[in-house]
Structures are given as C-alpha cells and as structure tokens.
Enzyme design. Sequence first.
Site, short mmCIF file in Angstrom:
data_model
loop_
_atom_site.label_atom_id
_atom_site.label_comp_id
_atom_site.label_asym_id
_atom_site.label_seq_id
_atom_site.Cartn_x
_atom_site.Cartn_y
_atom_site.Cartn_z
N GLY A 1 7.94 46.28 56.15
CA GLY A 1 8.34 47.05 55.39
C GLY A 1 8.17 45.84 54.23
O GLY A 1 7.16 44.83 53.98
N ASN A 2 8.62 45.78 52.78
CA ASN A 2 8.27 44.96 51.37
C ASN A 2 9.63 45.05 50.64
O ASN A 2 10.40 45.69 51.26
CB ASN A 2 6.68 44.80 50.95
N ARG A 3 9.38 44.41 49.75
CA ARG A 3 10.25 44.39 48.67
C ARG A 3 10.50 45.06 47.70
O ARG A 3 11.30 44.91 46.79
CB ARG A 3 10.53 42.56 48.68
#
Length: 395
Positions: A205-207
């Site tokens: 995933g990412n932020r």
Amino acid sequence: MAQITVYMTGGIAVYKAVQVIRNLEKKGHIVRVVMTKNAENFVTSNTLAALTKYPVLDDLWSKENEANIPHVHLARWTDLAVVVPATANFIAKMAMGIADDAASTTILATAAPKLVIPAMNDQMWENPATQRNIAFLKENGVNVMEPATGMLAEGYVAKGRMPEPDEITTWVETFLNERNVLQGKTLVVTAGGTEEAIDPVRFIGNRSSGKMGIAIAKAAAKLGANVKLIYGNVTVTLPQDKNIELIHVESSEDMLQAVKKQFARSDILIMAAAVADWRMKKVADHKLKKQADQTSLQLTLVKTKDILREVAHNKKDNQKVIGFAAETNDLLQNAKKKLQSKGADMIVANDVSKNVFGNDEDQVIILKQKGKIEKWPRMSKNQIALRLLKEIFEF
C-alpha cells in the site's frame, strides 16, 4: 427562490440579523426562523413571526408541538440553513453534534447546506477551542463567513464583529447562485490508496489519506454535480451526501474496472487516488509465515495497468481527464513527462516529500495541454478542490 431557515443565537448582534431576514424575503426567498432562548433575550419571537408570517421554533416541548416532530419537519423543508449570528457556544454544539435545545437539534437533523456567520468577542474568536471548532465545520462542508474587524460590544475595536446585513445577504445570494453551477454534470473522482495483496493477510500500500480526492468530491457535490467517488484505503471520514455515490475498491485492477464503468457515462474524471505501480505476480493463497532460519523474503512484482493513460487515450471528445503527479524529486520535470505521456487534459503536481500525506494543506502546480504552467500558493485541500473545479469548468 430558496427555502431558508435562519438560526438566531444569543449574541448582541442578533438584532442585526432581523434585517438579514428582511433582505432575504425581499429577494424572494421563503424564510423560517429557529431561535435559542438566549436569542430571545435580545429579540422576541413575536417580532420574527410577524416578519416571516410563520411561527418561530424555539421549544420542542410546547403544547402546539406535542403531537408532531417540528425539528425533523423543518429540517426536511430547508434548502439552506443560515446561522446568524453564530455564538461560540452554538458553533461548539454544531462541531460536537450536541442537540440539547430546539436550535441545535434542528440543525443536527438538517442535511441542507449550512452557512455560519460568527459574532463574538475577539478573545473568544481567537480561543484555540473556537478555532478548532471552526476548522472542523469547514472540513465537513460548512461555509463560515469571517467576522469583521470593528467596534465590539465591549467598547473597543477588534475582530469578532458580525458583518453588516447587506454583506451577509450578498454572501448568501452568491452561495445560492453558485451552488448549482455544476448541475447536470457527472464527475468520477478517485481517492485514497490501492491495496495489492501479497497473501490473505498482507498487502502493498501507500500513505495516501484520501483527503484530496474526498475534498474534490465534496466540493463538486456542493456545486450541484453528480459525483461517483471511487475510493480505496482512506484514513478520513467518507462524505455522506445525496449527490455522492460511494464505490469502494481495493486493488488497482478493481479501480481500473470501476473507473472505466463509471467514466463511460460521465463528463470528468479526476484521478486523485494513489494507485500502486506494482503488484504481486502471483498472490499467495495462504499466509506467508516466517520460518525460524529465514532472514529475507523475495517478492516477484509486475507492473500494474496505467489507469490514467488507458482512460485518457480512450476518452470521448466531450470528456476531460485530470491526473495527479505526486513526486518526491524533480517535480516539474516529472509532471511534464506525465502530461505528455498519459494524454490527460491537466496534471495537478505536488511534492509529497514534505509532510503532505494526511495534511490539511498542500501546494500544487497546474499543467495543461494548452495553457501556461501555474504554481498555486499553499492553501487548504478544500480550497484547492474548489479552485481546481473552477479551473476545469471556468465558472
């Protein structure tokens, strides 16, 4: 013509709010009034009932209200709620969702747009608690008019004075004129980050928080657009708006299919989501457990499909596609490459190396296929959302 409910709360400036009601009626609007008991220490409900030709709601438990639910009826009737003047106390109730009298209960039940005109002492206005409540209301779609600087009831000049009735009337009229500027338009907006499964437990995933995409969706809905909000993993509250359809996806492939389906019958696509560039070549069908003698783990990744490029190159002549370029280095150079290669009509570029994810503010650069590069000042994501929509539709 709009059906406007005016909420009058207990500040000395409430006497000027009577003129606001008269102005709105002269503009052809139907006005009903809700008053707090404190407001009636300055202006009587009889005065407002005589002006509007309708009973004032100030008590949920009076004899005439025993057999009905007046706050729900009025909330459903309302096209626009205007709180004038808004005391620090009432602003706090709105922010906290407190419903302990007729006014706070009715506005809590109201789904219509809300305009708030604060009026209070400068020290109360500047108190961190008040500023926190104001920020929360703005973040949740409430429009707040800045108080004026002038002579306060305490006898000195400072910020906190209620603007003059004519200024308030103009502000309300401007809002009413602009709120349906995107009526008949359908927008697809993506928000948040995608999740690419590694196994049934873990994912790549990412932020991304989803704040920017959600701000755009909310702004478009407020302007009358029909919005399809396709969201992945978000860390902020999703909007609850009759003009916004929520569509949840997980992977980049899920998002691609949802975007293609919704954009086929839409006018605009705004790709604010942070879509993963890589996914697992093969997703494990069981949890990949750590072995006692294991010191590393190798994952084989393959490129995900480029949603922006695929959709932009297949759009119709009457459709527009806007992409985002989140970069940590060489911002302008990378954004220019993205604009040229993706086929989007516009790229919104931002530097995400400096505390952007989850932040309420950002600073962006706008690049178009036709037109000069524009560097916008740092502003809230809500302000960016509204300005971006104006840039796209030129209203």
